[in-house]
Scaffold this active site. Structure first.
Site, PDB file in Angstrom:
ATOM      1  N   CYS A   4       0.817  -1.222   0.000  1.00  0.00           N
ATOM      2  CA  CYS A   4       0.000   0.000   0.000  1.00  0.00           C
ATOM      3  C   CYS A   4       0.849   1.271   0.000  1.00  0.00           C
ATOM      4  O   CYS A   4       0.323   2.369  -0.173  1.00  0.00           O
ATOM      5  CB  CYS A   4      -0.952  -0.016   1.183  1.00  0.00           C
ATOM      6  SG  CYS A   4      -1.862  -1.551   1.262  1.00  0.00           S
ATOM      7  N   HIS A  44      -3.445   6.750   2.370  1.00  0.00           N
ATOM      8  CA  HIS A  44      -3.878   5.474   1.811  1.00  0.00           C
ATOM      9  C   HIS A  44      -5.263   5.160   2.363  1.00  0.00           C
ATOM     10  O   HIS A  44      -5.499   5.279   3.569  1.00  0.00           O
ATOM     11  CB  HIS A  44      -2.874   4.385   2.197  1.00  0.00           C
ATOM     12  CG  HIS A  44      -3.391   3.000   1.992  1.00  0.00           C
ATOM     13  ND1 HIS A  44      -3.968   2.600   0.804  1.00  0.00           N
ATOM     14  CD2 HIS A  44      -3.441   1.922   2.821  1.00  0.00           C
ATOM     15  CE1 HIS A  44      -4.348   1.339   0.914  1.00  0.00           C
ATOM     16  NE2 HIS A  44      -4.044   0.905   2.120  1.00  0.00           N
ATOM     17  N   ASN A  90     -10.312  -0.481  -0.361  1.00  0.00           N
ATOM     18  CA  ASN A  90      -8.852  -0.410  -0.218  1.00  0.00           C
ATOM     19  C   ASN A  90      -8.216  -0.986  -1.486  1.00  0.00           C
ATOM     20  O   ASN A  90      -8.298  -2.179  -1.739  1.00  0.00           O
ATOM     21  CB  ASN A  90      -8.453  -1.222   1.025  1.00  0.00           C
ATOM     22  CG  ASN A  90      -6.955  -1.272   1.224  1.00  0.00           C
ATOM     23  OD1 ASN A  90      -6.172  -0.930   0.335  1.00  0.00           O
ATOM     24  ND2 ASN A  90      -6.540  -1.721   2.395  1.00  0.00           N
TER      25      ASN A  90
END
Ligand code: UT7
Length: 323
Positions: A112, A250, A280
């Site tokens: 990520c 993020h 996500n």
């Protein structure tokens, strides 16, 4: 002094969307659980596209809008943990599709944090003088490494890609960064473990294709390390929080972002979020958010923004950018 200026923000999302209620038909979950624990309501999932397909769409839009000839790109860096192939890498597939025949191309796997790590690497090539124009992408089809029987992870992830163009400049651009890894906590979030299958291998053959996560541990890590990292960037660059127009984290979980905002004593309006609609998307989440902000006219020349990624590795990275 050479600075890496960022030009253009684009993204590509698969057209197919899946709601929390849809997921409740395949695992024991509910819209109430997912939305209250994560902020996610729907996500885009690929029905027929791979990571390269999404990256190519985002990259084509970037080059077209900037009016850059494909041959003028010197470097393509692509943050991804869900590439089409082990080799050729997705960055090379993008190169071929776009005709960026003068670029050298590679993928960077920092989960990520992958997009921000990729920006950092491209920035160093530009500052070293060998690269004038770079295409930096983050793209994931996490749905192919998701265990669709594991309710604790399959409700979290989405697919998508986004990216930016970077160019050597004398003003604006990447002003400061703070980048870290902590391999000692790497087992908190794993995917794609493989042992050898050769006839000479004596160990136990084992493989685990899918994402496996200790959500609580990652939550604690993110809410501890990201505020520290943001404070470090502000201090190192001599920038006050009031001078920051937006903070783009993020998009992993609304609750993580709320804790980070509280710890930084920063007003909620500074934090852009789209996790409710996107989920996500790992290394793609920050460039997808930036593209949406740009589309909505939120990004203005001269604005200072902070971007921060965190996740598998464990890795985390924060960058201060002047638009
Ligand atoms: O992008 C990479 C970085 N990743 C992250 O940042 C993720 C960080 N972690 C998180 O966002 C949260 O930890 C999660 C959203 C993943 C999980 O939330 P949590 O509040 O930490 O839940 P938990 O894992 O402690 O599970 C609590 C309960 C468990 O049931 P019991 O044992 O208390 O009976 C789980 O089995 O919730 C259960 N559960 C679910 N229930 C309904 C887990 N997933 C689900 C689900 N639906 N989808």
């Amino acid at each position: 002094m050479i600075i890496s200026r960022i030009i253009g923000f684009e993204s590509a999302l698969p057209p197919f969307t899946v709601t929390n209620d849809d997921l409740a038909k395949i695992v024991d979950t509910s819209d109430e659980w997912i939305s209250s624990r994560t902020g996610i309501r729907t996500r885009h999932l690929t029905a027929d596209q791979n990571t390269s397909d999404l990256c190519i769409i985002a990259a084509e839009k970037l080059l077209k809008k900037a009016g850059w000839a494909p041959e003028s790109v010197d470097l393509i860096v692509l943050g991804s943990v869900s590439p089409d192939y082990t080799t050729p890498r997705t960055a090379c597939l993008v190169q071929e599709a776009l005709g960026c025949k003068n670029a050298f191309c590679f993928d960077l796997a920092a989960a990520c944090s992958g997009f921000i790590y990729s920006l950092s690497v491209a920035d160093k090539f530009i500052k070293a003088g060998g690269v004038k124009r770079a295409l930096v992408l983050g793209g994931e089809t996490l749905s192919k490494i998701t265990d669709w029987s594991d309710r604790s992870t399959c409700v979290l992830f989405g697919d998508g890609a986004g990216g930016v163009l970077m160019e050597a400049s004398e003003e604006g651009g990447i002003l400061c960064e703070d980048i870290h890894s902590d391999g000692s906590k790497g087992m908190a979030l794993t995917a794609g473990y493989r042992t050898n299958k050769s006839p000479y291998y004596k160990g136990e053959p084992k493989s685990s294709e899918f994402i496996d996560m200790n959500g609580r541990e990652v939550f604690t890590f993110a809410t501890r390390k990201v505020p520290e990292s943001i404070k470090t960037v502000l201090e190192k660059s001599g920038t006050a929080m009031e001078d920051i127009r937006y903070i783009v984290l993020h998009q992993a979980n609304t609750r993580i972002n709320d804790v980070i905002a509280r710890k930084l004593k920063a007003p909620a309006e500074k934090f852009f979020t789209n996790i409710d609609r996107i989920g996500n998307t790992s290394g793609a989440s920050v460039p997808i958010a930036l593209a949406e902000m740009n589309e909505k006219g939120l990004l203005k020349k001269g604005d200072k923004i902070l971007i921060s990624g965190f996740g598998g590795g464990l890795t985390w990275a924060t960058m201060l950018i002047e638009l």
